[in-house]
Design a protein around this motif. Sequence first.
Motif, PDB file in Angstrom:
ATOM      1  N   ALA A 181       0.961  -1.282  -0.153  1.00  0.00           N
ATOM      2  CA  ALA A 181       0.019   0.032   0.039  1.00  0.00           C
ATOM      3  C   ALA A 181       0.697   1.244   0.050  1.00  0.00           C
ATOM      4  N   ARG A 182       2.035   1.056  -0.344  1.00  0.00           N
ATOM      5  CA  ARG A 182       2.876   2.299  -0.280  1.00  0.00           C
ATOM      6  C   ARG A 182       2.590   3.498  -1.310  1.00  0.00           C
ATOM      7  N   PHE A 183       2.899   4.673  -0.705  1.00  0.00           N
ATOM      8  CA  PHE A 183       2.823   5.838  -1.501  1.00  0.00           C
ATOM      9  C   PHE A 183       3.825   6.398  -2.385  1.00  0.00           C
ATOM     10  N   GLY A 184       5.179   5.718  -2.126  1.00  0.00           N
ATOM     11  CA  GLY A 184       6.335   6.075  -2.880  1.00  0.00           C
ATOM     12  C   GLY A 184       6.456   5.969  -4.161  1.00  0.00           C
ATOM     13  N   ASP A 185       5.652   5.179  -4.805  1.00  0.00           N
ATOM     14  CA  ASP A 185       5.633   5.013  -6.419  1.00  0.00           C
ATOM     15  C   ASP A 185       5.122   6.527  -7.124  1.00  0.00           C
ATOM     16  N   LYS A 186       4.272   7.215  -6.510  1.00  0.00           N
ATOM     17  CA  LYS A 186       3.580   8.397  -7.065  1.00  0.00           C
ATOM     18  C   LYS A 186       4.733   9.272  -6.992  1.00  0.00           C
ATOM     19  N   PRO A 187       5.349   9.977  -5.966  1.00  0.00           N
ATOM     20  CA  PRO A 187       6.631  11.045  -5.976  1.00  0.00           C
ATOM     21  C   PRO A 187       7.696  10.432  -6.684  1.00  0.00           C
ATOM     22  N   ALA A 188       7.938   9.329  -6.717  1.00  0.00           N
ATOM     23  CA  ALA A 188       9.112   8.729  -7.269  1.00  0.00           C
ATOM     24  C   ALA A 188       9.002   8.985  -8.880  1.00  0.00           C
ATOM     25  N   LYS A 189       7.866   8.627  -9.445  1.00  0.00           N
ATOM     26  CA  LYS A 189       7.565   8.621 -10.784  1.00  0.00           C
ATOM     27  C   LYS A 189       7.762  10.231 -11.188  1.00  0.00           C
ATOM     28  N   TRP A 190       7.069  11.057 -10.370  1.00  0.00           N
ATOM     29  CA  TRP A 190       7.049  12.601 -10.699  1.00  0.00           C
ATOM     30  C   TRP A 190       8.649  12.919 -10.839  1.00  0.00           C
ATOM     31  N   LEU A 191       9.486  12.558  -9.691  1.00  0.00           N
ATOM     32  CA  LEU A 191      10.761  13.022  -9.535  1.00  0.00           C
ATOM     33  C   LEU A 191      11.565  12.433 -10.827  1.00  0.00           C
ATOM     34  N   TYR A 192      11.200  11.281 -11.154  1.00  0.00           N
ATOM     35  CA  TYR A 192      12.021  10.637 -12.327  1.00  0.00           C
ATOM     36  C   TYR A 192      11.706  11.089 -13.575  1.00  0.00           C
ATOM     37  N   ASP A 193      10.430  11.643 -13.745  1.00  0.00           N
ATOM     38  CA  ASP A 193      10.061  12.211 -15.026  1.00  0.00           C
ATOM     39  C   ASP A 193      10.744  13.789 -15.133  1.00  0.00           C
ATOM     40  N   ARG A 194      10.804  14.402 -13.891  1.00  0.00           N
ATOM     41  CA  ARG A 194      11.513  15.694 -13.845  1.00  0.00           C
ATOM     42  C   ARG A 194      12.900  15.574 -14.209  1.00  0.00           C
ATOM     43  N   ALA A 195      13.483  14.564 -13.624  1.00  0.00           N
ATOM     44  CA  ALA A 195      15.192  14.545 -13.770  1.00  0.00           C
ATOM     45  C   ALA A 195      15.431  13.978 -14.953  1.00  0.00           C
ATOM     46  N   ALA A 196      14.671  13.114 -15.712  1.00  0.00           N
ATOM     47  CA  ALA A 196      15.065  12.602 -16.987  1.00  0.00           C
ATOM     48  C   ALA A 196      15.012  13.786 -17.936  1.00  0.00           C
ATOM     49  N   LYS A 197      14.400  14.945 -17.839  1.00  0.00           N
ATOM     50  CA  LYS A 197      14.636  16.115 -18.599  1.00  0.00           C
ATOM     51  C   LYS A 197      15.997  16.814 -18.529  1.00  0.00           C
ATOM     52  N   ARG A 198      16.776  16.444 -17.680  1.00  0.00           N
ATOM     53  CA  ARG A 198      18.033  17.056 -17.541  1.00  0.00           C
ATOM     54  C   ARG A 198      19.078  16.383 -18.422  1.00  0.00           C
ATOM     55  N   ASP A 199      20.020  17.310 -18.681  1.00  0.00           N
ATOM     56  CA  ASP A 199      21.063  16.701 -19.658  1.00  0.00           C
ATOM     57  C   ASP A 199      22.562  16.486 -18.735  1.00  0.00           C
ATOM     58  N   ASP A 200      22.654  16.867 -17.465  1.00  0.00           N
ATOM     59  CA  ASP A 200      23.793  16.766 -16.929  1.00  0.00           C
ATOM     60  C   ASP A 200      23.811  15.478 -15.868  1.00  0.00           C
ATOM     61  N   PHE A 201      22.955  14.504 -16.045  1.00  0.00           N
ATOM     62  CA  PHE A 201      23.086  13.105 -15.285  1.00  0.00           C
ATOM     63  C   PHE A 201      21.951  12.333 -16.218  1.00  0.00           C
ATOM     64  N   GLU A 202      22.250  10.992 -15.995  1.00  0.00           N
ATOM     65  CA  GLU A 202      21.289  10.051 -16.538  1.00  0.00           C
ATOM     66  C   GLU A 202      20.446   9.596 -15.340  1.00  0.00           C
ATOM     67  N   VAL A 203      19.426   9.085 -15.324  1.00  0.00           N
ATOM     68  CA  VAL A 203      18.404   8.808 -14.393  1.00  0.00           C
ATOM     69  C   VAL A 203      17.874   7.495 -14.616  1.00  0.00           C
ATOM     70  N   GLU A 204      17.948   6.675 -13.385  1.00  0.00           N
ATOM     71  CA  GLU A 204      16.990   5.448 -13.415  1.00  0.00           C
ATOM     72  C   GLU A 204      16.308   5.076 -12.229  1.00  0.00           C
ATOM     73  N   LEU A 205      15.121   4.617 -12.522  1.00  0.00           N
ATOM     74  CA  LEU A 205      14.449   4.229 -11.149  1.00  0.00           C
ATOM     75  C   LEU A 205      14.605   2.768 -10.612  1.00  0.00           C
ATOM     76  N   VAL A 206      14.866   2.729  -9.398  1.00  0.00           N
ATOM     77  CA  VAL A 206      15.278   1.496  -8.828  1.00  0.00           C
ATOM     78  C   VAL A 206      14.208   1.349  -7.572  1.00  0.00           C
TER      79      VAL A 206
END
Length: 194
Positions: free
Chosen positions: A16-41
Motif C-alpha cells: 500500500a505504499r505511496f512512494g511510487d507516485k512521487p518517485a515517478k514524478w521525480l524521475y520524469d522531472r530528472a529525465a529532462k536534464r542533460d547533466d546526468f542520466e537517471v534510473e528508477l530502482v
Amino acid sequence: MTTPKIAIIIGSTRDARFGDKPAKWLYDRAAKRDDFEVELVDLKDFDLPLFNEKASNAWMPSEDPRAVAWQNKIGEFDGYIFVTAEYNRSITGALKNALDQAYKEWNRKPMGALGYGGVGAARAVEHLRNIAVELQMVPVRNAVHIAAGSFMKVHPMGENAEISTIEDAIGGSADALFDDIAWWAKATKAAREA
C-alpha cells in the motif's frame, strides 16, 4: 568523463505504499536534464533478505546472491536520490536493510532525498543523511519534502491529486536537489576515476 548515472531508489516495499507516485514524478522531472542520466530502482524488485552476512562487504564478499545482485545494481550508479516515507521518526526498515546490504558500492558518491509525510519526512531524511555519512556517501544540502497540506492533497487518504498539482510547492526544491546531485556526482566521479 561519461555522464553521471543517478538512481532514484523507492525506499518502501509495502503493498500500500505511496512512494511510487512521487518517485515517478521525480524521475520524469530528472529525465529532462542533460547533466546526468537517471534510473528508477525499486527495492521491491530485489527481494532482499534481512542482513545476515558474516560481515559487511567492506570486509569480506557477501554470500547471499540476492545481496550480491543488489550490490551489483547500486554499484552501477554515481549518486542516489532516496524516496522515503517516515516510519516512527526514521526511514523504512526495508530501506535501512538495503543500505546495510552494501558498503563499498555507496562510497564517495552523493545522496539526496525526497521525503513525504506529516512533516515531509524531515526526521527520516536527517537520519538517512547520518547513515549515508557512515557509508561514506556525500549528503547534499537540498531535499524535497512533501508535507502537511501538500501531502494530503496528493495522498490517497486525502484528495489523491497528481503530484503536478503541488509542483509550485516542491518543484524548486527538486531542481535544487538535482543541481546538488549533478555537481557532486561529477566531482566525486572525477575523483574516483583519478
